[in-house]
Motif scaffolding. Structure first.
Motif, PDB file in Angstrom:
ATOM      1  N   ILE A  52       0.830  -1.209   0.000  1.00 32.29           N
ATOM      2  CA  ILE A  52       0.000   0.000   0.000  1.00 32.29           C
ATOM      3  C   ILE A  52       0.861   1.253   0.000  1.00 32.29           C
ATOM      4  N   VAL A  53       1.873   1.291   0.873  1.00 35.12           N
ATOM      5  CA  VAL A  53       2.755   2.466   0.936  1.00 35.12           C
ATOM      6  C   VAL A  53       3.579   2.582  -0.340  1.00 35.12           C
ATOM      7  N   GLY A  54       4.004   1.454  -0.903  1.00 35.79           N
ATOM      8  CA  GLY A  54       4.755   1.489  -2.155  1.00 35.79           C
ATOM      9  C   GLY A  54       3.932   2.072  -3.294  1.00 35.79           C
ATOM     10  N   LEU A  55       2.642   1.722  -3.350  1.00 37.78           N
ATOM     11  CA  LEU A  55       1.765   2.305  -4.372  1.00 37.78           C
ATOM     12  C   LEU A  55       1.545   3.796  -4.120  1.00 37.78           C
ATOM     13  N   MET A  56       1.487   4.179  -2.841  1.00 34.25           N
ATOM     14  CA  MET A  56       1.374   5.605  -2.524  1.00 34.25           C
ATOM     15  C   MET A  56       2.605   6.377  -2.978  1.00 34.25           C
ATOM     16  N   ARG A  57       3.773   5.724  -2.957  1.00 37.18           N
ATOM     17  CA  ARG A  57       5.023   6.395  -3.358  1.00 37.18           C
ATOM     18  C   ARG A  57       5.027   6.754  -4.844  1.00 37.18           C
ATOM     19  N   VAL A  58       4.254   6.016  -5.662  1.00 37.65           N
ATOM     20  CA  VAL A  58       4.226   6.300  -7.106  1.00 37.65           C
ATOM     21  C   VAL A  58       2.880   6.870  -7.531  1.00 37.65           C
ATOM     22  N   ALA A  59       2.056   7.271  -6.560  1.00 46.62           N
ATOM     23  CA  ALA A  59       0.746   7.829  -6.890  1.00 46.62           C
ATOM     24  C   ALA A  59       0.902   9.194  -7.562  1.00 46.62           C
ATOM     25  N   LYS A  60      -0.142   9.574  -8.295  1.00 51.04           N
ATOM     26  CA  LYS A  60      -0.100  10.865  -8.970  1.00 51.04           C
ATOM     27  C   LYS A  60      -0.306  12.019  -8.000  1.00 51.04           C
ATOM     28  N   ALA A  61      -1.115  11.800  -6.978  1.00 48.04           N
ATOM     29  CA  ALA A  61      -1.404  12.871  -6.008  1.00 48.04           C
ATOM     30  C   ALA A  61      -0.186  13.119  -5.122  1.00 48.04           C
ATOM     31  N   GLN A  62       0.206  14.370  -5.030  1.00 54.37           N
ATOM     32  CA  GLN A  62       1.390  14.716  -4.249  1.00 54.37           C
ATOM     33  C   GLN A  62       1.199  14.433  -2.768  1.00 54.37           C
ATOM     34  N   VAL A  63      -0.030  14.575  -2.274  1.00 55.21           N
ATOM     35  CA  VAL A  63      -0.272  14.379  -0.843  1.00 55.21           C
ATOM     36  C   VAL A  63       0.002  12.934  -0.439  1.00 55.21           C
ATOM     37  N   TRP A  64      -0.361  11.979  -1.295  1.00 52.43           N
ATOM     38  CA  TRP A  64      -0.088  10.571  -0.975  1.00 52.43           C
ATOM     39  C   TRP A  64       1.401  10.285  -1.004  1.00 52.43           C
ATOM     40  N   ARG A  65       2.094  10.866  -1.962  1.00 52.48           N
ATOM     41  CA  ARG A  65       3.549  10.667  -2.029  1.00 52.48           C
ATOM     42  C   ARG A  65       4.229  11.254  -0.803  1.00 52.48           C
ATOM     43  N   ASN A  66       3.780  12.424  -0.357  1.00 49.92           N
ATOM     44  CA  ASN A  66       4.380  13.046   0.826  1.00 49.92           C
ATOM     45  C   ASN A  66       4.147  12.214   2.082  1.00 49.92           C
ATOM     46  N   LEU A  67       2.936  11.688   2.232  1.00 47.33           N
ATOM     47  CA  LEU A  67       2.634  10.852   3.390  1.00 47.33           C
ATOM     48  C   LEU A  67       3.503   9.594   3.380  1.00 47.33           C
ATOM     49  N   ALA A  68       3.650   8.975   2.214  1.00 49.80           N
ATOM     50  CA  ALA A  68       4.443   7.754   2.121  1.00 49.80           C
ATOM     51  C   ALA A  68       5.914   8.026   2.413  1.00 49.80           C
ATOM     52  N   VAL A  69       6.437   9.117   1.880  1.00 51.59           N
ATOM     53  CA  VAL A  69       7.844   9.467   2.125  1.00 51.59           C
ATOM     54  C   VAL A  69       8.076   9.747   3.603  1.00 51.59           C
ATOM     55  N   THR A  70       7.153  10.454   4.243  1.00 54.53           N
ATOM     56  CA  THR A  70       7.288  10.752   5.668  1.00 54.53           C
ATOM     57  C   THR A  70       7.327   9.478   6.495  1.00 54.53           C
ATOM     58  N   TYR A  71       6.416   8.560   6.197  1.00 53.37           N
ATOM     59  CA  TYR A  71       6.374   7.277   6.918  1.00 53.37           C
ATOM     60  C   TYR A  71       7.679   6.502   6.734  1.00 53.37           C
ATOM     61  N   VAL A  72       8.121   6.376   5.492  1.00 52.56           N
ATOM     62  CA  VAL A  72       9.326   5.592   5.201  1.00 52.56           C
ATOM     63  C   VAL A  72      10.550   6.192   5.876  1.00 52.56           C
ATOM     64  N   GLU A  73      10.694   7.505   5.807  1.00 53.48           N
ATOM     65  CA  GLU A  73      11.882   8.143   6.374  1.00 53.48           C
ATOM     66  C   GLU A  73      11.895   8.048   7.899  1.00 53.48           C
ATOM     67  N   ILE A  74      10.743   8.210   8.525  1.00 54.70           N
ATOM     68  CA  ILE A  74      10.693   8.126   9.989  1.00 54.70           C
ATOM     69  C   ILE A  74      11.015   6.705  10.456  1.00 54.70           C
ATOM     70  N   ILE A  75      10.414   5.717   9.828  1.00 56.19           N
ATOM     71  CA  ILE A  75      10.612   4.327  10.252  1.00 56.19           C
ATOM     72  C   ILE A  75      12.034   3.862   9.963  1.00 56.19           C
ATOM     73  N   ARG A  76      12.541   4.170   8.785  1.00 52.08           N
ATOM     74  CA  ARG A  76      13.900   3.725   8.446  1.00 52.08           C
ATOM     75  C   ARG A  76      14.966   4.514   9.195  1.00 52.08           C
ATOM     76  N   GLY A  77      14.616   5.686   9.701  1.00 48.47           N
ATOM     77  CA  GLY A  77      15.593   6.522  10.391  1.00 48.47           C
ATOM     78  C   GLY A  77      15.686   6.291  11.880  1.00 48.47           C
ATOM     79  N   THR A  78      14.863   5.397  12.416  1.00 51.74           N
ATOM     80  CA  THR A  78      14.898   5.105  13.853  1.00 51.74           C
ATOM     81  C   THR A  78      15.135   3.615  14.072  1.00 51.74           C
ATOM     82  N   PRO A  79      15.816   3.248  15.147  1.00 52.77           N
ATOM     83  CA  PRO A  79      16.126   1.823  15.379  1.00 52.77           C
ATOM     84  C   PRO A  79      14.866   1.010  15.692  1.00 52.77           C
ATOM     85  N   LEU A  80      14.882  -0.250  15.290  1.00 52.05           N
ATOM     86  CA  LEU A  80      13.758  -1.141  15.552  1.00 52.05           C
ATOM     87  C   LEU A  80      13.531  -1.317  17.045  1.00 52.05           C
ATOM     88  N   LEU A  81      14.611  -1.391  17.813  1.00 48.30           N
ATOM     89  CA  LEU A  81      14.475  -1.591  19.255  1.00 48.30           C
ATOM     90  C   LEU A  81      13.696  -0.438  19.892  1.00 48.30           C
TER      91      LEU A  81
END
Length: 275
Positions: free
Chosen positions: A97-126
């Motif tokens: 779902i997030v991957g499809l949002m990353r390539v969506a035409k609407a900018q708002v969906w792309r921004n939401l997906a990028v924010t989610y990915v960057e926050i999760i990948r930028g913090t440790p799993l623990l």
């Protein structure tokens, strides 16, 4: 190490309170408590240790059960597999779902997906496990198992989303244009033309992420989930054999990840043969 995996020793049944042993006509053992309370009923056993009328103290062995049962390491392995499978399913769904949002035409969906990915990948799993369990879990009254699955799913989905995005963008734009020229709308073209090709190209990367998920599941032991890693620590504290225990734990992790890797390789060959 075998008894910690499959235990064949007799299992003791102990008294839950002080009382008197009563053997019923049908053979069932009943412990009548001295000062009232609920009676302890033992209907199934292989060896009776006490006799009718014996005085029983709390913690005394009153009967034994023969046979085999899973040891703590085997039970921890099952918990690890259960957590990994559930997390894999939810992470794959959320990641697509997030991957499809990353390539969506609407900018708002792309921004939401990028924010989610960057926050999760930028913090440790623990840290994310602690946040989900102690904060989100407290608000929504989640148990340890659910919190562990949620944390692993959210973390892994961010990486799956990027793999899905890369797979979709690797497909030539002409594929979408050809599908649209045949009368398909955008969702139909994505579902029937783009995604099947993207999945084939992304499968090796997805396999690596799935294997990482199984290994990352060892971190849920920090919130007292008795998975394979926590079971290994408990066995080490009781057996004082860290070398044997941790090599056994590592071998079991290797068996699980190798099985998954083999299954995905077979799937790759089947998909390649269908081209």
């Amino acid at each position: 190490m075998w008894p910690y995996i499959i235990n064949t020793e007799p299992q003791d049944i102990v008294a839950s309170a002080n009382g008197t042993a009563v053997v019923a006509d049908n053979g069932a053992l009943i412990i009548e408590p001295d000062f009232g309370g609920e009676r302890q009923l033992v209907a199934e056993y292989d060896q009776l240790v006490v006799r009718d009328g014996d005085l029983i103290f709390q913690g005394d062995t009153i009967a034994r059960i023969e046979g085999w049962r899973f040891g703590p390491i085997a039970q921890g392995l099952w918990v690890t597999i259960e957590i990994s499978v559930l997390s894999l399913l939810f992470a794959t769904l959320l990641g697509v779902i997030v991957g499809l949002m990353r390539v969506a035409k609407a900018q708002v969906w792309r921004n939401l997906a990028v924010t989610y990915v960057e926050i999760i990948r930028g913090t440790p799993l623990l840290v994310q496990i602690f946040i989900v369990y102690f904060f989100i879990g407290t608000v929504f009254d989640l148990d340890r198992f659910t919190a562990g699955v949620a944390a692993l799913s959210i973390f892994t989905a961010a990486y799956i989303a990027e793999i899905v995005r890369a797979g979709i963008q690797s497909i030539a734009p002409g594929q979408m244009e050809a599908a649209r020229s045949l009368g398909m709308n955008y969702p139909q073209a994505m579902l029937y033309v783009i995604m099947p090709q993207a999945v084939k190209r992304s499968l090796p990367a997805l396999a690596g992420q799935f294997i990482n998920l199984i290994k990352d599941s060892s971190l849920v032991s920090v919130i007292s989930i008795t998975d394979l890693t926590k079971a290994g620590r408990e066995v080490v504290s009781g057996s004082f054999a860290p070398f044997e225990v941790w090599f056994t734990v590592a071998a079991l992790y290797l068996i699980v990840t190798a099985s998954l890797s083999f299954a995905i390789q077979r799937l790759e060959k089947r998909l390649a043969a269908s081209d």
